[in-house]
Design a protein around this motif. Structure first.
Motif, mmCIF file in Angstrom:
data_model
loop_
_atom_site.group_PDB
_atom_site.id
_atom_site.type_symbol
_atom_site.label_atom_id
_atom_site.label_comp_id
_atom_site.label_asym_id
_atom_site.label_seq_id
_atom_site.Cartn_x
_atom_site.Cartn_y
_atom_site.Cartn_z
ATOM 1 N N PHE A 32 -7.018 6.151 19.521
ATOM 2 C CA PHE A 32 -7.565 4.942 20.126
ATOM 3 C C PHE A 32 -8.962 4.612 19.620
ATOM 4 C CE2 PHE A 32 -4.084 5.878 23.024
ATOM 5 C CZ PHE A 32 -3.516 4.620 23.151
ATOM 6 N N ALA A 36 -9.230 0.772 18.062
ATOM 7 C CA ALA A 36 -9.933 -0.069 19.036
ATOM 8 C C ALA A 36 -10.212 -1.472 18.514
ATOM 9 C CB ALA A 36 -11.232 0.601 19.464
ATOM 10 N N TYR A 39 -7.103 -3.632 18.816
ATOM 11 C CA TYR A 39 -6.291 -3.518 20.028
ATOM 12 C C TYR A 39 -6.084 -4.853 20.736
ATOM 13 C CZ TYR A 39 -4.398 -1.732 24.371
ATOM 14 O OH TYR A 39 -3.577 -1.487 25.431
ATOM 15 N N GLY A 76 -10.332 0.889 28.265
ATOM 16 C CA GLY A 76 -10.039 0.396 26.922
ATOM 17 C C GLY A 76 -11.052 -0.645 26.488
ATOM 18 N N SER A 100 -12.317 7.155 25.081
ATOM 19 C CA SER A 100 -12.477 6.722 23.694
ATOM 20 C C SER A 100 -13.794 5.976 23.483
ATOM 21 C CB SER A 100 -11.314 5.806 23.296
ATOM 22 O OG SER A 100 -11.584 5.131 22.089
ATOM 23 N N MET A 103 -13.073 2.460 21.977
ATOM 24 C CA MET A 103 -12.685 1.442 22.952
ATOM 25 C C MET A 103 -13.897 0.952 23.740
ATOM 26 S SD MET A 103 -9.466 0.547 22.930
ATOM 27 C CE MET A 103 -7.854 1.078 22.335
ATOM 28 N N MET A 203 -0.586 3.954 16.256
ATOM 29 C CA MET A 203 -1.024 3.793 17.645
ATOM 30 C C MET A 203 0.070 3.149 18.488
ATOM 31 S SD MET A 203 -4.400 1.815 19.164
ATOM 32 C CE MET A 203 -3.908 0.197 18.487
#
Length: 249
Positions: A32, A36, A39, A76, A100, A103, A203
């Motif tokens: 992640f 990121a 995402y 996130g 993360s 993130m 991912m």
């Protein structure tokens, strides 16, 4: 002498991604961190209807209203936290937490609320300090369901609630085959194109594989009850979107 019960993992070890449970944390964090930046773009295209309105409505149904304080675990890039800020009107009343660093870096670029790097099962918050704990599509990444839920119970004020948004396998074999093809093959393939190549594809493969291997909903609701929650329930939409809710007495 009594011994502690073994942890209840949300899914078995996934050898396709990591060799053993000892490697899972490092693998997930690196996965992640690396994905990121792409995402939000991937999520916007492949969210299957679970967009901002769905998250906002779920928070309202869970009782989030101005004057309350929210902890968004596994925040996130801040998709759930962003809707919570809109409801509460005060960014300082929304705390986002994620393991993360990548993130959190993306979240900080667009969110004004406090953000903390920490683990779901070891929350750096005081007892009885929030009114709602939310977790969006990340329950499958914790090492122990009951241990994590006990932490949620600890930081919630009496009368507070937990909201867990998740994706589940549909009951129909035909629907399951369609979802497995879409999330397990189409999404990873297109993520390679619209994201950053193989890293983002991996991912999204992991995203589906954890759904495919996840424990049944009954195990999740039982773990909430074991952690001390009451009024445990689950709202289901379109056969795959689940919103687990529970009350801290």
């Amino acid at each position: 002498m009594d011994t502690a019960p073994p942890p209840i993992a949300p899914h078995a070890t996934l050898p396709r991604h990591y060799a053993d449970d000892g490697e899972r944390d490092r693998y997930v964090q690196a996965l992640f961190d690396g994905g990121a930046a792409s995402y939000d773009r991937i999520n916007a295209i492949f969210s299957l209807g679970t967009g901002a309105r769905y998250r906002r409505d779920a928070l309202k149904r869970a009782g989030l209203a101005p004057g309350k304080r929210l902890l968004d675990v596994a925040t996130g890039t801040g998709l759930v936290a962003r809707e919570a800020v809109r409801i509460l009107g005060r960014p300082e009343d929304v705390v986002g937490l994620d393991l993360s660093a990548g993130m959190l870096r993306e979240a900080r670029a667009s969110l004004p609320n406090p953000l903390v790097q920490a683990r779901a099962e070891a929350l750096p918050l005081a007892d009885a300090s929030v009114d709602l704990v939310s977790m969006g599509y990340a329950l499958r990444h914790v090492p122990d369901l009951v241990g994590t839920f006990r932490e949620y119970h600890r930081v919630l004020r009496p009368g507070g609630r937990v909201l867990l948004l998740e994706i589940d396998q549909p009951a129909s074999p035909v629907a399951l085959a369609a979802v497995r093809f879409y999330l397990g093959r189409v999404v990873p393939g297109l993520s390679r194109i619209i994201g950053r190549g193989e890293r983002d594809s991996r991912m999204m493969r992991y995203f589906w594989d954890t759904i495919d291997a996840c424990v049944p909903p009954e195990t999740i609701t039982a773990a909430l009850a074991e952690a001390g929650f009451a009024d445990v329930g689950c709202d289901v939409q379109l056969g795959i979107f689940r919103a687990y809710g529970a009350l801290r007495p």
